[in-house]
Design an enzyme around this catalytic site. Sequence first.
Site, mmCIF file in Angstrom:
data_model
loop_
_atom_site.group_PDB
_atom_site.id
_atom_site.type_symbol
_atom_site.label_atom_id
_atom_site.label_comp_id
_atom_site.label_asym_id
_atom_site.label_seq_id
_atom_site.Cartn_x
_atom_site.Cartn_y
_atom_site.Cartn_z
ATOM 1 N N GLY A 225 33.661 -28.841 -79.993
ATOM 2 C CA GLY A 225 34.188 -28.230 -78.782
ATOM 3 C C GLY A 225 35.218 -29.145 -78.147
ATOM 4 O O GLY A 225 35.869 -29.930 -78.832
ATOM 5 N N SER A 226 35.329 -29.070 -76.834
ATOM 6 C CA SER A 226 36.385 -29.831 -76.150
ATOM 7 C C SER A 226 35.995 -31.302 -75.966
ATOM 8 O O SER A 226 34.818 -31.664 -76.048
ATOM 9 C CB SER A 226 36.641 -29.211 -74.778
ATOM 10 O OG SER A 226 35.524 -29.454 -73.946
ATOM 11 N N CYS A 283 41.343 -26.604 -84.015
ATOM 12 C CA CYS A 283 41.516 -28.004 -83.618
ATOM 13 C C CYS A 283 42.465 -28.711 -84.576
ATOM 14 O O CYS A 283 42.973 -29.776 -84.272
ATOM 15 C CB CYS A 283 40.175 -28.710 -83.555
ATOM 16 S SG CYS A 283 39.299 -28.651 -85.090
ATOM 17 N N GLN A 330 41.676 -18.126 -71.462
ATOM 18 C CA GLN A 330 42.485 -18.882 -72.434
ATOM 19 C C GLN A 330 43.936 -18.397 -72.401
ATOM 20 O O GLN A 330 44.873 -19.194 -72.484
ATOM 21 C CB GLN A 330 41.892 -18.730 -73.839
ATOM 22 C CG GLN A 330 42.593 -19.544 -74.916
ATOM 23 C CD GLN A 330 42.512 -21.045 -74.693
ATOM 24 O OE1 GLN A 330 41.431 -21.591 -74.506
ATOM 25 N NE2 GLN A 330 43.660 -21.731 -74.706
ATOM 26 N N GLU A 381 45.975 -30.768 -75.427
ATOM 27 C CA GLU A 381 45.717 -29.682 -76.377
ATOM 28 C C GLU A 381 45.804 -28.342 -75.646
ATOM 29 O O GLU A 381 45.105 -28.126 -74.667
ATOM 30 C CB GLU A 381 44.331 -29.842 -76.997
ATOM 31 C CG GLU A 381 44.050 -28.789 -78.044
ATOM 32 C CD GLU A 381 42.715 -29.003 -78.746
ATOM 33 O OE1 GLU A 381 41.713 -29.213 -78.054
ATOM 34 O OE2 GLU A 381 42.688 -28.951 -79.994
#
Length: 481
Positions: A225-226, A283, A330, A381
Amino acid sequence: MTQFPNFVGGQWLSSDDAAENRNPSDKSDVIGLFAKADAETVRDAIGAARSALPEWANASPQLRHDVLLAASMEILQRRDELTQILSREEGKAPKDSFGEVTRAAHVLSFFAGEALRLNGEFATSTRPGIEAHVTREPAGVVGIITPWNFPIAIPAWKIAPALAYGNTVVFKPAGLVPHSAWMLVDILQRAGLPNGVLNLVMGSGGVVGDAILSSDAVDAISFTGSVATGRHVAASCIQGPRMKKVQLEMGGKNPLVVLDDANLETAVECAANSAFYSTGQRCTAASRLIVTEGIADRFVDRLQTRMSELTVGNALDPQTDIGPVVDESQLESNLSYLDVGREEGARVVGGELLNRETQGNFMAPALFLEATNRMRICREEIFGPVSAVIKVRDYDEALAVANDTEYGLSSGICTNNLKYARHYRRNAAAGLVFVNLPIAGVDHHLPFGGRKNSSYGPREQGAYAREFYTTVKTAYIGDME
Ligand code: UN1
């Protein structure tokens, strides 16, 4: 409407508290109601995994092999159905979803084989007459927390090695994509897992995730994840009542270098694929295109043409190259980054909101021109179909810019010069390096992971996965009477 319960200790558990999940290509399409686990349900799931651990840890590797292989075969048999489920909930184009479902099946069959290959070492002791053995045992109860961008492949590549090496699992899928996760659990369970070995707890990070992280009965956490959530996960694993082994896969700001001598078509194809396919929601996506001066104009020109050829549309339409953005927040974030870039002095081409027959989060791929590596758009990102072109003088500057980032996951170069290709392979500060290839989309059987803020802990995938999912035991055996 179809209800999807949680799965705890071999029982499907429905709940009055359930979340509605919608299709990002068509927001009027409700996929189903997914049960939300509360903290008590998570505790029960962890308890079930704990109770099931001794039997599964000592089960014949043949049984583990057979379960994983049967699940792999069912996924292949139902590949079209699973592709549709994935595209409908995540918005991934059918070609990409088909590839992802196939990859999940291949991961399961790979680890079916690995279950039979967990050999130890017979070592020489420095003390004469003493036998030494180095063996691997399961890590224990593993908490698996997965993101929304690979709804079936990431759960598969965490759950498969966990099960192959004798661990039991408490699995929390991302709230945006519970359907593929639910299917995977159902398939694995019917393939013959004993009750309690695999538990599914759906719901939010704040409730379900934190209940797993704060438990003193969980031995290890694998998370994708982040970076922000990753830090929280790692801190909880270390500061909690019981220190947990932890593996984190997080973000990227991945560079693709294009040198003057590159084949233009190859470079454009690598860039378009890595930056925009899967709606840039990887990613490993290429979000910085670092291009030397001699080819920059031709590259930008050709890439813009290629972008205009990509079909953005409904993820259930086989013609679609790029599906919708996963959800509204998003989409808003992507659009706000376009403004950030403009304010920083970059020029944006593409990035328009698009109207299609159904109401979905459709956005044209966007490219920043005249970007510099100091801009926020080249440091943070974005996680959307957005990339930036950074012009550089020569190879040396390209390499320096490529490595000048807090991330270090994937890194690529397009060149026909072996000297630069070899130098880049050795000096790119990343876990994955590609030459004349897209920098996203990796093999299922080789190690995956990065450096710096991209990854923390042992690698995922392939035989390297055993480093996280097993713990090493060194035994010394002295003389007997
Ligand atoms: C790939 O590019 O094939 O979350 C894999 C992600 C990565 C997986 C990318 N962990 O995007």
